[in-house]
Motif scaffolding. Structure first.
Motif, PDB file in Angstrom:
ATOM      1  N   ASN A   1       0.828  -1.208   0.000  1.00 34.28           N
ATOM      2  CA  ASN A   1       0.000   0.000   0.000  1.00 34.28           C
ATOM      3  C   ASN A   1       0.863   1.260   0.000  1.00 34.28           C
ATOM      4  OD1 ASN A   1       1.058  -0.023   2.516  1.00 34.28           O
ATOM      5  ND2 ASN A   1      -0.866   0.104   3.626  1.00 34.28           N
ATOM      6  N   GLY A   2       2.146   1.102  -0.383  1.00 31.88           N
ATOM      7  CA  GLY A   2       3.038   2.257  -0.452  1.00 31.88           C
ATOM      8  C   GLY A   2       3.657   2.649   0.883  1.00 31.88           C
ATOM      9  N   LEU A   3       3.330   1.891   1.940  1.00 31.94           N
ATOM     10  CA  LEU A   3       3.874   2.182   3.273  1.00 31.94           C
ATOM     11  C   LEU A   3       4.605   0.961   3.814  1.00 31.94           C
ATOM     12  CD1 LEU A   3       0.672   3.787   4.891  1.00 31.94           C
ATOM     13  CD2 LEU A   3       2.648   5.012   3.930  1.00 31.94           C
TER      14      LEU A   3
ATOM     15  N   GLU B   1       0.770   3.623  12.791  1.00 33.32           N
ATOM     16  CA  GLU B   1       2.129   3.133  13.030  1.00 33.32           C
ATOM     17  C   GLU B   1       2.858   2.859  11.714  1.00 33.32           C
ATOM     18  OE1 GLU B   1       3.384   3.618  15.970  1.00 33.32           O
ATOM     19  OE2 GLU B   1       1.363   4.253  16.552  1.00 33.32           O
ATOM     20  N   SER B   2       2.118   2.449  10.677  1.00 32.45           N
ATOM     21  CA  SER B   2       2.711   2.324   9.337  1.00 32.45           C
ATOM     22  C   SER B   2       3.249   3.671   8.878  1.00 32.45           C
ATOM     23  CB  SER B   2       1.664   1.867   8.316  1.00 32.45           C
ATOM     24  OG  SER B   2       1.588   0.475   8.263  1.00 32.45           O
ATOM     25  N   LEU B   3       2.424   4.695   9.066  1.00 27.99           N
ATOM     26  CA  LEU B   3       2.833   6.046   8.668  1.00 27.99           C
ATOM     27  C   LEU B   3       4.051   6.488   9.480  1.00 27.99           C
ATOM     28  CD1 LEU B   3      -0.686   7.684   8.346  1.00 27.99           C
ATOM     29  CD2 LEU B   3       1.019   7.591   6.510  1.00 27.99           C
TER      30      LEU B   3
ATOM     31  N   ARG C   1      11.682   5.681   5.842  1.00 26.87           N
ATOM     32  CA  ARG C   1      11.655   5.769   4.376  1.00 26.87           C
ATOM     33  C   ARG C   1      10.803   6.950   3.913  1.00 26.87           C
ATOM     34  NH1 ARG C   1      12.887   1.408   1.289  1.00 26.87           N
ATOM     35  NH2 ARG C   1      12.667   2.982  -0.331  1.00 26.87           N
ATOM     36  N   PRO C   2      11.179   8.165   4.329  1.00 25.20           N
ATOM     37  CA  PRO C   2      10.385   9.326   3.908  1.00 25.20           C
ATOM     38  C   PRO C   2      10.283   9.439   2.387  1.00 25.20           C
ATOM     39  CG  PRO C   2      12.488   9.995   4.896  1.00 25.20           C
ATOM     40  CD  PRO C   2      12.321   8.540   5.182  1.00 25.20           C
ATOM     41  N   ASP C   3      11.253   8.852   1.667  1.00 20.58           N
ATOM     42  CA  ASP C   3      11.211   8.890   0.189  1.00 20.58           C
ATOM     43  C   ASP C   3       9.939   8.228  -0.351  1.00 20.58           C
ATOM     44  OD1 ASP C   3      12.784   6.574   1.322  1.00 20.58           O
ATOM     45  OD2 ASP C   3      12.546   5.844  -0.742  1.00 20.58           O
TER      46      ASP C   3
ATOM     47  N   ASN D   1       5.509  11.202  -3.301  1.00 19.58           N
ATOM     48  CA  ASN D   1       4.457  11.417  -4.298  1.00 19.58           C
ATOM     49  C   ASN D   1       3.117  10.829  -3.875  1.00 19.58           C
ATOM     50  OD1 ASN D   1       6.119  12.792  -6.184  1.00 19.58           O
ATOM     51  ND2 ASN D   1       7.066  10.819  -6.681  1.00 19.58           N
ATOM     52  N   ARG D   2       2.948  10.616  -2.575  1.00 18.34           N
ATOM     53  CA  ARG D   2       1.734   9.975  -2.097  1.00 18.34           C
ATOM     54  C   ARG D   2       0.581  10.966  -2.006  1.00 18.34           C
ATOM     55  NH1 ARG D   2       0.809   5.329   0.585  1.00 18.34           N
ATOM     56  NH2 ARG D   2      -1.057   5.183   1.879  1.00 18.34           N
ATOM     57  N   GLU D   3      -0.604  10.510  -2.410  1.00 19.92           N
ATOM     58  CA  GLU D   3      -1.803  11.307  -2.155  1.00 19.92           C
ATOM     59  C   GLU D   3      -2.408  10.803  -0.862  1.00 19.92           C
ATOM     60  OE1 GLU D   3      -4.561  12.258  -5.073  1.00 19.92           O
ATOM     61  OE2 GLU D   3      -3.087  12.393  -6.699  1.00 19.92           O
ATOM     62  N   PHE D   4      -2.319  11.632   0.186  1.00 22.82           N
ATOM     63  CA  PHE D   4      -2.770  11.207   1.514  1.00 22.82           C
ATOM     64  C   PHE D   4      -4.279  11.342   1.633  1.00 22.82           C
ATOM     65  CE2 PHE D   4       1.624  12.582   2.125  1.00 22.82           C
ATOM     66  CZ  PHE D   4       2.153  11.491   2.796  1.00 22.82           C
TER      67      PHE D   4
END
Ligand code: 6GU
Length: 243
Positions: free
Chosen positions: A168-170, A206-208, A215-217, A221-224
């Motif tokens: 999920n990108g996280l 906690e994932s966030l 891994r802030p990278d 480009n994430r749409e929150f």
């Protein structure tokens, strides 16, 4: 799905194919792995597959007159052919997802200094598993195969990769098991309360938190979602409070 591996070191794959989830996937017919020793395509007495670089330089280069016929003889029009090389595009979970939808892929493992450049015209893709150099593509091809096979239906339970890191990108949220307390460290209360809404929100938070720290990278480009933005504010307040 069928995975064909072209290599000079076929024995390296015996243990990989003979253990755990990969073995089970093969036994259940979820995937088939065929390892091909492309040295068999060498015609000369000593079965040479490489030669020195034209106009000098270090190391040896894999010959096009061996590898191109080996690629052709082992593929059909629906074989997605991938060269394993540190010059390839960087391997990520979304590439694993895409490749898992193919009927047949071929992973071509080089050794020595690399491939004769003309070989590149006979493949569909080039993949690197990271910014470091391995002695050959074999380990990289196992990494790619493993990550694909575990996504194939039935190889493992679906839920166990729906929550994967990166899916999920996280990064994945923290996991705990029994004992509830060990060495004075307790499993977070929210995970024991049985409130699924609270648990889902805690896990997302906690994932966030982990992704922001490590891994802030991944977030660039994430749409929150609205909920994610709220959680990020909470995390920032909490982290500021710790300082
Ligand atoms: Cl695919 N091959 C080699 N030899 N080195 C690598 C790689 C591949 N990916 C990262 N380093």
């Amino acid at each position: 799905m069928k995975i064909k591996i072209l290599t000079l070191f076929p024995k390296m794959f015996d243990e990989f194919m003979g253990e755990s989830i990969i073995k089970r996937a093969i036994d259940k017919g979820v995937c088939e792995i065929e390892v091909v020793d492309f040295r068999l395509w060498s015609q000369d007495k000593h079965h040479h597959v490489d030669d020195t670089p034209c106009s000098g330089g270090a190391g040896m280069v894999l010959r096009p007159d061996i590898l191109i016929p080996a690629i052709k003889d082992n593929s059909s029009s629906n074989t997605y052919k991938i060269l394993m090389t540190p010059q390839g595009r960087l391997y990520k979970q979304d590439i694993a997802q895409d490749l898992s939808k193919q009927d047949e892929i071929m992973l071509i493992c080089g050794h020595y200094e690399g491939f004769d450049e003309r070989i590149r015209e006979y493949v569909d893709d080039e993949i690197s598993i990271g910014d470091y150099v391995l002695t050959g593509g074999e380990l990289a091809s196992m990494v790619v195969s493993d990550s694909i096979i575990r996504l194939l239906n039935d190889a493992i339970k679906k839920e166990s990769h729906e929550d994967d890191s990166f899916q999920n990108g996280l990064l994945e949220y923290p996991q705990y098991t029994r004992p509830i307390e060990y060495d004075g460290k307790k499993v977070p209360d929210v995970l024991l309360c049985g409130n699924h809404k609270d648990i889902r929100r805690w896990r997302l938070k906690e994932s966030l938190r982990k992704t922001m720290k490590r891994r802030p990278d991944l977030l660039l480009n994430r749409e929150f979602s609205k909920e994610e933005l709220e959680l990020i504010d909470e995390i920032k307040e909490e982290e500021d409070g710790k300082k």
